[in-house]
Design a protein around this motif. Structure first.
Motif, PDB file in Angstrom:
ATOM      1  N   PHE A  92       8.530   3.856   9.969  1.00 43.80           N
ATOM      2  CA  PHE A  92       9.178   2.528  10.618  1.00 43.80           C
ATOM      3  C   PHE A  92       8.523   2.068  12.000  1.00 43.80           C
ATOM      4  O   PHE A  92       8.093   0.907  12.019  1.00 43.80           O
ATOM      5  N   ASN A  93       8.378   2.964  12.816  1.00 40.28           N
ATOM      6  CA  ASN A  93       7.556   2.485  14.175  1.00 40.28           C
ATOM      7  C   ASN A  93       6.071   2.063  13.851  1.00 40.28           C
ATOM      8  O   ASN A  93       5.473   1.206  14.427  1.00 40.28           O
ATOM      9  N   THR A  94       5.547   3.019  12.695  1.00 40.39           N
ATOM     10  CA  THR A  94       4.309   2.559  12.325  1.00 40.39           C
ATOM     11  C   THR A  94       4.036   1.199  11.844  1.00 40.39           C
ATOM     12  O   THR A  94       3.010   0.318  12.102  1.00 40.39           O
ATOM     13  N   LEU A  95       4.790   0.956  10.820  1.00 39.49           N
ATOM     14  CA  LEU A  95       4.947  -0.375  10.094  1.00 39.49           C
ATOM     15  C   LEU A  95       5.169  -1.471  11.216  1.00 39.49           C
ATOM     16  O   LEU A  95       4.613  -2.531  11.078  1.00 39.49           O
ATOM     17  N   ASN A  96       6.039  -1.254  12.050  1.00 36.37           N
ATOM     18  CA  ASN A  96       6.209  -2.214  13.154  1.00 36.37           C
ATOM     19  C   ASN A  96       5.149  -2.411  13.992  1.00 36.37           C
ATOM     20  O   ASN A  96       4.693  -3.613  14.393  1.00 36.37           O
ATOM     21  N   ASN A  97       4.324  -1.489  14.152  1.00 41.85           N
ATOM     22  CA  ASN A  97       2.851  -1.466  15.097  1.00 41.85           C
ATOM     23  C   ASN A  97       2.056  -2.389  14.276  1.00 41.85           C
ATOM     24  O   ASN A  97       1.447  -3.235  14.707  1.00 41.85           O
ATOM     25  N   LEU A  98       2.045  -2.070  12.950  1.00 37.74           N
ATOM     26  CA  LEU A  98       0.944  -2.803  11.994  1.00 37.74           C
ATOM     27  C   LEU A  98       1.319  -4.198  12.031  1.00 37.74           C
ATOM     28  O   LEU A  98       0.475  -5.027  11.853  1.00 37.74           O
ATOM     29  N   TYR A  99       2.840  -4.418  11.751  1.00 37.91           N
ATOM     30  CA  TYR A  99       3.288  -5.813  11.928  1.00 37.91           C
ATOM     31  C   TYR A  99       2.726  -6.570  13.003  1.00 37.91           C
ATOM     32  O   TYR A  99       2.379  -7.762  12.869  1.00 37.91           O
ATOM     33  N   GLY A 100       2.894  -6.120  14.254  1.00 42.81           N
ATOM     34  CA  GLY A 100       2.523  -6.801  15.359  1.00 42.81           C
ATOM     35  C   GLY A 100       1.016  -7.105  15.543  1.00 42.81           C
ATOM     36  O   GLY A 100       0.701  -7.952  16.200  1.00 42.81           O
ATOM     37  N   MET A 101       0.041  -6.204  14.992  1.00 45.88           N
ATOM     38  CA  MET A 101      -1.402  -6.396  14.921  1.00 45.88           C
ATOM     39  C   MET A 101      -1.988  -7.263  13.929  1.00 45.88           C
ATOM     40  O   MET A 101      -2.946  -7.811  14.061  1.00 45.88           O
ATOM     41  N   MET A 102      -1.144  -7.757  13.240  1.00 44.55           N
ATOM     42  CA  MET A 102      -1.420  -8.775  12.061  1.00 44.55           C
ATOM     43  C   MET A 102      -1.376 -10.381  12.435  1.00 44.55           C
ATOM     44  O   MET A 102      -0.498 -10.353  13.097  1.00 44.55           O
ATOM     45  N   GLU A 103      -2.161 -10.892  11.559  1.00 44.31           N
ATOM     46  CA  GLU A 103      -2.066 -12.535  12.097  1.00 44.31           C
ATOM     47  C   GLU A 103      -0.895 -12.863  11.536  1.00 44.31           C
ATOM     48  O   GLU A 103      -0.054 -12.485  10.330  1.00 44.31           O
ATOM     49  N   LYS A 104      -0.239 -14.096  12.080  1.00 47.69           N
ATOM     50  CA  LYS A 104       1.121 -14.596  11.866  1.00 47.69           C
ATOM     51  C   LYS A 104       0.890 -15.147  10.656  1.00 47.69           C
ATOM     52  O   LYS A 104      -0.179 -15.891  10.066  1.00 47.69           O
ATOM     53  N   ASN A 105       1.785 -15.169   9.799  1.00 46.03           N
ATOM     54  CA  ASN A 105       1.925 -16.147   8.279  1.00 46.03           C
ATOM     55  C   ASN A 105       0.766 -15.258   7.381  1.00 46.03           C
ATOM     56  O   ASN A 105       0.778 -16.082   6.319  1.00 46.03           O
ATOM     57  N   SER A 106       0.341 -14.269   7.558  1.00 47.25           N
ATOM     58  CA  SER A 106      -0.494 -13.646   6.753  1.00 47.25           C
ATOM     59  C   SER A 106       0.411 -12.939   5.409  1.00 47.25           C
ATOM     60  O   SER A 106       1.398 -12.536   5.825  1.00 47.25           O
ATOM     61  N   LYS A 107      -0.308 -12.799   4.461  1.00 48.61           N
ATOM     62  CA  LYS A 107       0.420 -12.177   3.204  1.00 48.61           C
ATOM     63  C   LYS A 107       0.568 -10.584   3.556  1.00 48.61           C
ATOM     64  O   LYS A 107       1.529  -9.941   3.219  1.00 48.61           O
ATOM     65  N   GLU A 108      -0.418 -10.066   4.477  1.00 46.56           N
ATOM     66  CA  GLU A 108      -0.402  -8.563   4.621  1.00 46.56           C
ATOM     67  C   GLU A 108       0.939  -8.424   5.590  1.00 46.56           C
ATOM     68  O   GLU A 108       1.586  -7.432   5.442  1.00 46.56           O
ATOM     69  N   ARG A 109       1.172  -9.385   6.648  1.00 45.93           N
ATOM     70  CA  ARG A 109       2.155  -9.035   7.461  1.00 45.93           C
ATOM     71  C   ARG A 109       3.464  -9.434   6.767  1.00 45.93           C
ATOM     72  O   ARG A 109       4.532  -8.564   6.960  1.00 45.93           O
ATOM     73  N   GLN A 110       3.548 -10.205   5.853  1.00 49.24           N
ATOM     74  CA  GLN A 110       4.788 -10.261   4.876  1.00 49.24           C
ATOM     75  C   GLN A 110       5.007  -9.024   4.237  1.00 49.24           C
ATOM     76  O   GLN A 110       6.242  -8.601   4.127  1.00 49.24           O
ATOM     77  N   MET A 111       4.275  -8.444   3.723  1.00 51.31           N
ATOM     78  CA  MET A 111       4.139  -7.110   2.800  1.00 51.31           C
ATOM     79  C   MET A 111       4.732  -6.250   3.814  1.00 51.31           C
ATOM     80  O   MET A 111       5.916  -5.289   3.320  1.00 51.31           O
ATOM     81  N   VAL A 112       4.302  -6.006   4.849  1.00 49.26           N
ATOM     82  CA  VAL A 112       4.769  -4.985   5.891  1.00 49.26           C
ATOM     83  C   VAL A 112       6.226  -5.154   6.182  1.00 49.26           C
ATOM     84  O   VAL A 112       7.133  -3.990   6.165  1.00 49.26           O
ATOM     85  N   LEU A 113       6.608  -6.305   6.316  1.00 47.60           N
ATOM     86  CA  LEU A 113       8.067  -6.683   6.576  1.00 47.60           C
ATOM     87  C   LEU A 113       8.853  -6.479   5.634  1.00 47.60           C
ATOM     88  O   LEU A 113      10.130  -5.413   6.032  1.00 47.60           O
ATOM     89  N   LYS A 114       8.414  -6.873   4.544  1.00 44.83           N
ATOM     90  CA  LYS A 114       9.391  -6.445   3.157  1.00 44.83           C
ATOM     91  C   LYS A 114       9.578  -4.979   3.194  1.00 44.83           C
ATOM     92  O   LYS A 114      10.550  -4.612   2.618  1.00 44.83           O
ATOM     93  N   LEU A 115       8.256  -4.138   3.122  1.00 42.34           N
ATOM     94  CA  LEU A 115       8.257  -2.908   2.922  1.00 42.34           C
ATOM     95  C   LEU A 115       9.107  -2.099   3.889  1.00 42.34           C
ATOM     96  O   LEU A 115       9.851  -1.423   3.368  1.00 42.34           O
TER      97      LEU A 115
END
Length: 263
Positions: A92-115
């Protein structure tokens, strides 16, 4: 040479032994006056009741031993589960870090949030005996949205739901196996015109989950894997005589209907 007796034979021997004791006791009670005149009858009665007492004491001991063993196994399972909680926090901590590093509104960020949401639900809610239909519905929505982001192909995925009581309780992670199978055996293998149609309804404590998908005719339509076997087992344990699960294959269309009485 040592003779080994199977558990089944042991059970049969125990049953025969108990039946003999019961029949003997019945004869003693009914024919007490006649048997009382036989020499050595009193000694026989004393021996009989000693054997009965030992049998009852042994049965009670076995029951207590069985209860203690089950309690011990439960405590070990709970301990293993507590130990397993270390890894989810790391993810969870790793995913949150990845989420913060990604561009806003990107598909990758949405995937991390859903996951992250799905992992949290499956780990913490999945261990509960019951969850609300609303929570289960949100979990299915997250899964579908995650898969739609993941697959780079045009497809027709529809999820219709009509729930009168969103707080109605069901067994957690009940429908996800059927939904996963639809993506795995259907959409994932089809090049075009793939579709998955899902309907979840609840009315007056009756829940119905219907899912239909198409698949390649060349593919073997045998989806009776471990997931489905586990689902059938869980349904049999939690909803005995209160559920129905049917499968229908027509050409290249696979349809599953699960009905529950949750009253």
């Amino acid at each position: 040479m040592k003779w080994k007796i199977s558990n089944r034979k042991k059970k049969i021997i125990n049953r025969v032994y108990k039946i003999i004791l019961v029949i003997t006791g019945f004869i003693i009670i009914v024919f007490n006056d006649v048997l009382g005149k036989i020499e050595g009858f009193v000694e026989f009665i004393a021996l009989y009741f000693i054997v009965v007492f030992i049998t009852i004491a042994y049965w009670i001991f076995k029951q207590i031993k069985s209860i203690l063993r089950l309690r011990n196994e439960k405590e070990k399972t709970e301990l293993l589960h507590l130990k397993s909680q270390v890894n989810p926090h790391f993810f969870f901590n790793t995913l949150n870090n990845l989420y913060g590093m990604m561009e806003k509104n990107s598909k990758e960020r949405q995937m991390v949030l859903k996951l992250s949401d799905m992992m949290r639900y499956s780990i913490y809610e999945g261990e509960k005996d019951w969850v609300t239909l609303k929570n289960e519905l949100d979990y299915l929505k997250n899964y579908i949205e995650l898969q739609e982001i993941r697959y780079h192909k045009k497809s027709d995925v529809q999820f219709n739901h009509n729930i009168e009581n969103p707080h109605a309780r069901v067994m957690p992670l009940l429908f996800i196996i059927l939904l996963e199978n639809a993506f795995k055996h259907g959409l994932e293998n089809l090049e075009k015109n793939a579709y998955i149609h899902v309907d979840l309804t609840e009315k007056e404590n009756e829940v119905q989950f219907v899912i239909e998908n198409n698949f390649e005719l060349q593919q073997i339509a045998n989806q009776a894997g471990i997931g489905l076997k586990n689902l059938k087992r869980r349904l049999a344990l939690v909803y005995p005589k209160k559920h129905s699960l049917s499968f229908d294959v027509n050409n290249n269309v696979y349809k599953v209907t699960l009905s529950l009485n949750i009253q």
